[in-house]
Write a protein that holds these residues in place. Sequence first.
Motif, short mmCIF file in Angstrom:
data_model
loop_
_atom_site.label_atom_id
_atom_site.label_comp_id
_atom_site.label_asym_id
_atom_site.label_seq_id
_atom_site.Cartn_x
_atom_site.Cartn_y
_atom_site.Cartn_z
N GLY A 141 3.59 -60.67 -7.96
CA GLY A 141 4.20 -59.24 -8.28
C GLY A 141 3.62 -59.02 -9.79
N ALA A 142 3.46 -59.96 -10.52
CA ALA A 142 3.02 -59.67 -11.89
C ALA A 142 1.68 -60.21 -12.58
CB ALA A 142 4.11 -60.43 -12.86
N GLU A 143 0.89 -60.45 -11.42
CA GLU A 143 -0.56 -60.88 -11.64
C GLU A 143 -1.39 -59.75 -12.19
OE1 GLU A 143 -2.46 -62.19 -7.96
OE2 GLU A 143 -1.07 -64.14 -8.06
N PRO A 144 -2.27 -60.35 -13.24
CA PRO A 144 -3.13 -58.94 -13.93
C PRO A 144 -3.79 -58.37 -12.74
CG PRO A 144 -3.41 -61.45 -14.83
CD PRO A 144 -2.69 -61.58 -13.85
N TYR A 145 -4.26 -56.94 -13.39
CA TYR A 145 -4.78 -56.21 -12.20
C TYR A 145 -6.35 -56.54 -12.48
CZ TYR A 145 -0.81 -53.22 -11.72
OH TYR A 145 0.56 -52.58 -11.32
N PRO A 146 -7.14 -56.55 -11.39
CA PRO A 146 -8.57 -56.59 -11.75
C PRO A 146 -9.36 -55.63 -12.45
CG PRO A 146 -8.08 -55.98 -9.42
CD PRO A 146 -6.61 -56.37 -10.18
N GLY A 172 7.43 -56.26 -17.47
CA GLY A 172 8.69 -55.33 -17.93
C GLY A 172 9.16 -54.51 -16.85
N VAL A 173 8.32 -53.93 -16.13
CA VAL A 173 8.69 -53.04 -14.95
C VAL A 173 9.77 -53.74 -14.15
CG1 VAL A 173 8.15 -51.77 -13.06
CG2 VAL A 173 6.81 -51.48 -14.99
N PRO A 193 -2.74 -53.10 -17.12
CA PRO A 193 -1.83 -52.55 -18.17
C PRO A 193 -1.23 -53.48 -19.19
CG PRO A 193 -0.73 -52.72 -16.14
CD PRO A 193 -2.20 -53.06 -15.86
N GLY A 194 -1.47 -54.93 -18.88
CA GLY A 194 -1.01 -56.08 -19.94
C GLY A 194 0.39 -56.39 -19.35
N PRO A 195 0.59 -57.51 -20.05
CA PRO A 195 1.83 -58.33 -19.38
C PRO A 195 2.96 -57.79 -19.61
CG PRO A 195 0.72 -59.31 -21.22
CD PRO A 195 0.03 -58.34 -21.00
N VAL A 196 3.17 -56.95 -20.80
CA VAL A 196 4.42 -56.20 -20.91
C VAL A 196 4.78 -55.47 -19.96
CG1 VAL A 196 5.51 -54.53 -22.70
CG2 VAL A 196 4.01 -56.42 -23.79
N GLY A 215 11.04 -45.93 -16.53
CA GLY A 215 10.05 -44.87 -16.51
C GLY A 215 9.01 -45.00 -17.64
N LEU A 216 9.18 -45.36 -18.77
CA LEU A 216 8.30 -45.64 -19.90
C LEU A 216 7.20 -46.86 -19.20
CD1 LEU A 216 7.21 -45.23 -22.61
CD2 LEU A 216 8.77 -47.05 -23.40
N LEU A 217 7.48 -47.88 -19.04
CA LEU A 217 6.71 -48.93 -18.70
C LEU A 217 6.11 -48.68 -17.21
CD1 LEU A 217 9.19 -51.90 -19.28
CD2 LEU A 217 7.16 -51.22 -20.60
N THR A 218 6.74 -47.78 -16.28
CA THR A 218 6.20 -47.40 -15.07
C THR A 218 4.80 -46.42 -15.56
OG1 THR A 218 8.18 -47.54 -13.80
CG2 THR A 218 6.33 -46.42 -13.08
N PHE A 219 5.19 -45.55 -16.51
CA PHE A 219 4.08 -44.82 -16.90
C PHE A 219 2.65 -45.74 -17.35
CE2 PHE A 219 2.25 -42.90 -20.82
CZ PHE A 219 1.35 -41.81 -20.06
N VAL A 220 3.05 -46.65 -18.14
CA VAL A 220 2.10 -47.62 -18.71
C VAL A 220 1.43 -48.23 -17.67
CG1 VAL A 220 1.55 -49.52 -20.05
CG2 VAL A 220 3.11 -47.66 -20.95
N LEU A 221 2.34 -48.60 -16.62
CA LEU A 221 1.66 -49.60 -15.44
C LEU A 221 0.48 -48.63 -14.48
CD1 LEU A 221 2.41 -52.52 -14.19
CD2 LEU A 221 3.79 -51.31 -12.71
#
Length: 649
Positions: free
Chosen positions: A24-29, A40-41, A33-36, A95-101
């Motif tokens: 669930g936290a693997e990097p996107y291809p 973080g989400v 958005p970064g590990p944070v 909400g903030l981290l979801t926006f970044v994600l």
Amino acid sequence: MLGPAVLTAAALLAMIAALSYGGGAEPYPIQDPGPVARWGVPAAKLFVNLGAAGMIGALVLAVWALSPKRREFDLALDVAAASAAVLTVASAATGLLTFVLVTGVPLDFGDAFGQQLGQFATTIELGRAWLTTTLVAAAVTVLCFAVRNHTALVFVTVLAVAALVPMAQQGHAAGTAGHSAAITALGLHLVFVSAWLGGLLTIVILRNRLEGDRLPTVLARYSTVALVCFIVVAISGYTSAALRIGTWNELATPYGVLVVVKVAVLVGLGFMGALQRRAFIGRMSRDAASVAKPFWLLVVVELAFMGIASGVAAALARTATPVAESPGTIARTPAEILTGEPLPPWPDWYRYFTEWRPDLLWVLACGFGIFFYVAGVVRLHRRGDRWPVYRTVLWVSGLLLLAFVTSGGLNVYEQYLFSAHMGAHMMLTMAVPVLLVPGAPVTLAARAIHPRKDGSRGGREWILLAVHSRFASIIANPIVAAVLFAGSLWVFYFSPLFRWTMLDHIGHEWMVVHFLITGYLFVQSLIGIDPVPYRLPYPFRLVLLLGTMAFHAFFGLAIMSGTGLLLADWYGAMGWGTDALADQQVGGGIAWSIGEIPTVALAITVAVQWSRSDAKESKRRDRHADRTGDAELEEYNARLAALADHDRV
């Protein structure tokens, strides 16, 4: 404190392990958005869940189990306020981290980032959901400090539960084919897990304030709540997993394995809850010192298991499900696009009795309603009191009919056919109340539930308080009940409310509640057994019934003879091979004809009650005459004789 620390640590460790295993936290291809954001989400959502649990659990415990006369009550509200504050901060962070994600915009604090974030929070559904949760949680935080009135806290608790509604409408629930079922299951899961976990956590925090016999008393009350929560969590969890996993083979996927872990934890929690209920609570009231240490050790282990379940749940929200969350590129009919559900079979008459689409909320409500009613009857019989069998039969029949209407063929087809919708309406507002009202649930509750003597309020106290409230005296007035019953027909079908109930699952559930309550109040004013502030004399009840049903029949005729299509961009756009206007006219005929059948039953019942009332009054007068030796009659005859003598003089 040890309990909250164990809960938090177990939840974080379980979340990290589950995210690592499930990916669930693997990097996107692309556009990672970064590990944070990726880590973080789920971490922020974990604290959202824990904050919501502490808030709702503490409020439920204060409303149900604690006494406002003791310090325990204020401390529980302090726990609720602190938990609501955690929920507020965690929701804002989510909400903030979801926006970044979801956007891939790098996290910074510049003006451009702020503008984009503001647009996300106010115009995008996902952003609005987290903004709403944050604002509601902030309001609950303030109210938990400001409100200490026992009755007002019920409304604060309702508001706290409302903070979870946006959460239930997003996540995996938002994309599955069984959209309505997924939202209901997730919403029930969130609320009852919160009450279960938060209630136990609050008891641990209040440990030093629950001295003497208070601890076993509060634990016994909490244990009842926890048992109900366990049942609802198990059933709603199974429903959610079935929607997202699909087949048994998919249990071998990472998502399926994590679900199996949650199931194993739930089974362990059920075992510990049973052990707590059977082995410790009763012994505590007799010899608290001998069981204190093993009991609190069990509680800490239970909190650790709850933490594991919370951590796995946070990770599951970020883990890909075996069942696709979107329909992909498969061609769909207009009806499927509008409803978001696969088309049911063609509505031959027998399909209304063979097709099912269970609404978990009403299945559970009807099941618990039958169980607690029968348990109350059994309690009366055990102490030697009588309860008429016909009342039990009618109550059970009414709830079974309600379950059928909300989960059977009518529920399957009412989104596609106005006639099915009107049939469900008539059942909810007329047929079901005619069966439920003679069951006299308030009278049974007042007789069967043990009264509280410590200032707290249990089922009996809350029911009687609601029945005797000023608001209840207004809406239970026969004239007001008749206006609500008949007037809401026109308001509902010729206002935006009708559209809301089609487009929003929350609106649909509101519709069921509204029709059920207005019908119940009207029938209660005519043939009810439960106490009400005022009842019309029997002749006026018949007049009110006939007048109201004439108004009801006029509504049915108006629909049946109308040439304009109600909700044309819904029923008229289905493209399902049916004539929407003709079907609407059939619905009007249902409202006019079939809807009048319960009227005959009500009129007969009122007439029978009138006859029995007259018979009882005659018997009362005869007994009074026997006791007094016809003193009133002799006095009246003497008065007539005196007047005759006066006239002769």
